[in-house]
Design a protein around this motif. Structure first.
Motif, PDB file in Angstrom:
ATOM      1  N   PHE A 154       0.837  -1.201   0.000  1.00  0.00           N
ATOM      2  CA  PHE A 154       0.000   0.000   0.000  1.00  0.00           C
ATOM      3  C   PHE A 154       0.871   1.250   0.000  1.00  0.00           C
ATOM      4  O   PHE A 154       0.668   2.178  -0.801  1.00  0.00           O
ATOM      5  N   LEU A 155       1.832   1.283   0.905  1.00  0.00           N
ATOM      6  CA  LEU A 155       2.698   2.452   1.028  1.00  0.00           C
ATOM      7  C   LEU A 155       3.491   2.693  -0.257  1.00  0.00           C
ATOM      8  O   LEU A 155       3.533   3.813  -0.780  1.00  0.00           O
ATOM      9  N   LEU A 156       4.122   1.653  -0.780  1.00  0.00           N
ATOM     10  CA  LEU A 156       4.939   1.815  -1.980  1.00  0.00           C
ATOM     11  C   LEU A 156       4.095   2.209  -3.183  1.00  0.00           C
ATOM     12  O   LEU A 156       4.527   3.010  -4.029  1.00  0.00           O
ATOM     13  N   ASP A 157       2.896   1.641  -3.280  1.00  0.00           N
ATOM     14  CA  ASP A 157       2.011   2.010  -4.390  1.00  0.00           C
ATOM     15  C   ASP A 157       1.644   3.492  -4.326  1.00  0.00           C
ATOM     16  O   ASP A 157       1.628   4.193  -5.344  1.00  0.00           O
ATOM     17  N   LYS A 158       1.346   3.973  -3.115  1.00  0.00           N
ATOM     18  CA  LYS A 158       0.980   5.381  -2.949  1.00  0.00           C
ATOM     19  C   LYS A 158       2.145   6.313  -3.292  1.00  0.00           C
ATOM     20  O   LYS A 158       1.957   7.432  -3.770  1.00  0.00           O
ATOM     21  N   LEU A 159       3.363   5.845  -3.032  1.00  0.00           N
ATOM     22  CA  LEU A 159       4.549   6.674  -3.254  1.00  0.00           C
ATOM     23  C   LEU A 159       5.043   6.625  -4.698  1.00  0.00           C
ATOM     24  O   LEU A 159       5.884   7.430  -5.089  1.00  0.00           O
ATOM     25  N   ASP A 160       4.541   5.667  -5.456  1.00  0.00           N
ATOM     26  CA  ASP A 160       4.771   5.627  -6.903  1.00  0.00           C
ATOM     27  C   ASP A 160       6.244   5.744  -7.295  1.00  0.00           C
ATOM     28  O   ASP A 160       6.622   6.529  -8.164  1.00  0.00           O
ATOM     29  N   GLY A 161       7.097   4.979  -6.586  1.00  0.00           N
ATOM     30  CA  GLY A 161       8.511   4.930  -6.949  1.00  0.00           C
ATOM     31  C   GLY A 161       9.374   6.011  -6.336  1.00  0.00           C
ATOM     32  O   GLY A 161      10.603   5.996  -6.512  1.00  0.00           O
ATOM     33  N   ARG A 162       8.786   6.941  -5.602  1.00  0.00           N
ATOM     34  CA  ARG A 162       9.582   8.030  -5.021  1.00  0.00           C
ATOM     35  C   ARG A 162      10.461   7.543  -3.880  1.00  0.00           C
ATOM     36  O   ARG A 162      11.495   8.142  -3.578  1.00  0.00           O
ATOM     37  N   ILE A 163      10.040   6.449  -3.227  1.00  0.00           N
ATOM     38  CA  ILE A 163      10.779   5.854  -2.115  1.00  0.00           C
ATOM     39  C   ILE A 163      10.963   4.369  -2.430  1.00  0.00           C
ATOM     40  O   ILE A 163      10.026   3.690  -2.856  1.00  0.00           O
ATOM     41  N   GLY A 164      12.188   3.862  -2.219  1.00  0.00           N
ATOM     42  CA  GLY A 164      12.455   2.454  -2.476  1.00  0.00           C
ATOM     43  C   GLY A 164      12.259   1.606  -1.224  1.00  0.00           C
ATOM     44  O   GLY A 164      11.885   2.104  -0.158  1.00  0.00           O
ATOM     45  N   LEU A 165      12.535   0.313  -1.364  1.00  0.00           N
ATOM     46  CA  LEU A 165      12.340  -0.633  -0.265  1.00  0.00           C
ATOM     47  C   LEU A 165      13.637  -1.340   0.081  1.00  0.00           C
ATOM     48  O   LEU A 165      14.338  -1.858  -0.794  1.00  0.00           O
ATOM     49  N   LEU A 166      13.930  -1.354   1.369  1.00  0.00           N
ATOM     50  CA  LEU A 166      14.978  -2.198   1.934  1.00  0.00           C
ATOM     51  C   LEU A 166      14.267  -3.341   2.660  1.00  0.00           C
ATOM     52  O   LEU A 166      13.560  -3.106   3.637  1.00  0.00           O
ATOM     53  N   GLY A 167      14.448  -4.556   2.171  1.00  0.00           N
ATOM     54  CA  GLY A 167      13.829  -5.716   2.805  1.00  0.00           C
ATOM     55  C   GLY A 167      14.759  -6.324   3.834  1.00  0.00           C
ATOM     56  O   GLY A 167      15.948  -6.498   3.573  1.00  0.00           O
ATOM     57  N   ASP A 168      14.221  -6.632   5.003  1.00  0.00           N
ATOM     58  CA  ASP A 168      15.028  -7.186   6.093  1.00  0.00           C
ATOM     59  C   ASP A 168      14.517  -8.573   6.443  1.00  0.00           C
ATOM     60  O   ASP A 168      13.350  -8.751   6.785  1.00  0.00           O
ATOM     61  N   PHE A 169      15.419  -9.573   6.371  1.00  0.00           N
ATOM     62  CA  PHE A 169      15.045 -10.951   6.708  1.00  0.00           C
ATOM     63  C   PHE A 169      14.606 -11.079   8.165  1.00  0.00           C
ATOM     64  O   PHE A 169      13.762 -11.915   8.494  1.00  0.00           O
ATOM     65  N   GLY A 170      15.218 -10.293   9.052  1.00  0.00           N
ATOM     66  CA  GLY A 170      15.050 -10.508  10.477  1.00  0.00           C
ATOM     67  C   GLY A 170      13.877  -9.796  11.119  1.00  0.00           C
ATOM     68  O   GLY A 170      13.603 -10.009  12.297  1.00  0.00           O
ATOM     69  N   ASN A 171      13.171  -8.947  10.368  1.00  0.00           N
ATOM     70  CA  ASN A 171      12.105  -8.148  10.969  1.00  0.00           C
ATOM     71  C   ASN A 171      10.766  -8.869  11.058  1.00  0.00           C
ATOM     72  O   ASN A 171       9.892  -8.448  11.812  1.00  0.00           O
ATOM     73  N   TRP A 172      10.600  -9.905  10.262  1.00  0.00           N
ATOM     74  CA  TRP A 172       9.341 -10.637  10.266  1.00  0.00           C
ATOM     75  C   TRP A 172       9.564 -12.075  10.701  1.00  0.00           C
ATOM     76  O   TRP A 172      10.635 -12.652  10.463  1.00  0.00           O
ATOM     77  N   GLY A 173       8.550 -12.663  11.311  1.00  0.00           N
ATOM     78  CA  GLY A 173       8.629 -14.049  11.750  1.00  0.00           C
ATOM     79  C   GLY A 173       7.278 -14.716  11.604  1.00  0.00           C
ATOM     80  O   GLY A 173       6.409 -14.262  10.854  1.00  0.00           O
ATOM     81  N   GLY A 174       7.093 -15.803  12.346  1.00  0.00           N
ATOM     82  CA  GLY A 174       5.820 -16.497  12.321  1.00  0.00           C
ATOM     83  C   GLY A 174       5.714 -17.490  11.183  1.00  0.00           C
ATOM     84  O   GLY A 174       6.626 -17.624  10.354  1.00  0.00           O
TER      85      GLY A 174
END
Length: 277
Positions: A181-201
């Motif tokens: 949702f956030l990235l779609d709204k920003l339309d490429g103005r902000i990129g993404l850093l994905g972190d392996f350790g931030n999510w679990g479950g």
């Protein structure tokens, strides 16, 4: 699947926090650097000396956490930039490690504070600056505040070579739907850093795979059990990123009591670069 090239490996100063020892905690009410604290002991190396040490260990990409900078004085920042150049180490990212732009009362204050650190990223010649999207629960209002603030920060950084990115971190971006949702709204103005350790479950791998096709950077955090790398988990994370189409660098994140920092980083690096994933 082919092996991952060594030139895609980076190191964060967070992974060497015991080597550095000192931190300079943030106060969001001022742009001044806080007093030095021996958060992880006295340390053995300064940030100015780190680029050459890093290069001697075979690493040529670095991410600096903002609380490891002892000054924002242009002379100090120039010295650090010079040391990076001499050691032939790329400053991949300045990690701006505080602030909550989604906060209903303090968001504007924190946005201004973050903007000052984006200026530091530019002075250092960083390729990227990572901004926390927010720490509030992911209500529509909080997400909208984040989008508005990130848009303003991107506007303020217009024309700069520093790419602004955010991360799948804290409550606001604790699941894929809100990242998209956030990235779609920003339309490429902000990129993404994905972190392996931030999510679990139980949905960790499918959730990470959902966002890694959009990631430009990666924090490749591994788990160590009694000093041994959790190869099953680390392999699954790297594999899902590659299968999702991720082509960026892998920044090694090490945060275990054993083994020591350099050994832990080498273990992570060798796992990524010497095995078919």
């Amino acid at each position: 699947m082919a092996q991952i090239a060594a030139d895609r490996i980076a190191v964060s100063t967070w992974s060497l926090h015991r080597l550095l020892g000192m931190t300079y905690p943030h106060d969001l009410t001022t742009n001044a650097i806080g007093p030095m604290q021996e958060t992880y002991g006295e340390g053995e190396e300064s940030l100015l000396g780190l680029p050459s040490v890093l290069a001697n260990h075979g690493y040529h990409r670095l991410e600096i956490v903002s609380f490891h900078l002892r000054s924002r004085d242009p002379i100090y920042l120039g010295e650090l930039r010079d040391q990076l150049k001499i050691a032939e180490v790329r400053l991949q990212t300045l990690l701006i490690d505080a602030g909550d732009i989604s906060h209903p009362q303090d968001g504007a204050r924190d946005q201004k504070w973050i903007a000052g650190w984006i200026e530091v990223a530019n002075e250092l010649g960083a390729e990227n600056a990572r901004i926390i999207a927010g720490k509030q629960k992911p209500t529509r209002d909080a997400l909208d505040r984040s989008v508005k603030a990130l848009t303003a920060l991107a506007d303020g950084n217009a024309g700069s070579p520093v790419r602004l990115v955010t991360e799948n971190w804290f409550d606001l971006l604790a699941e894929p739907a809100h990242v998209h949702f956030l990235l779609d709204k920003l339309d490429g103005r902000i990129g993404l850093l994905g972190d392996f350790g931030n999510w679990g479950g139980p949905n960790k791998y499918s959730d990470l795979k959902s966002i890694f096709g959009r990631a430009e950077l990666c924090h490749a955090k591994a788990n160590f059990i009694d000093g041994d790398l959790d190869e099953a988990d680390y392999g699954a994370c790297v594999r899902l990123a590659e299968e999702a189409g991720y082509t960026g660098p892998y920044t090694l994140i090490f945060d275990s009591d054993v083994p020591n920092e350099w050994h832990g980083l080498a273990t992570e690096r060798d796992f990524i670069t010497t095995r078919d994933v």
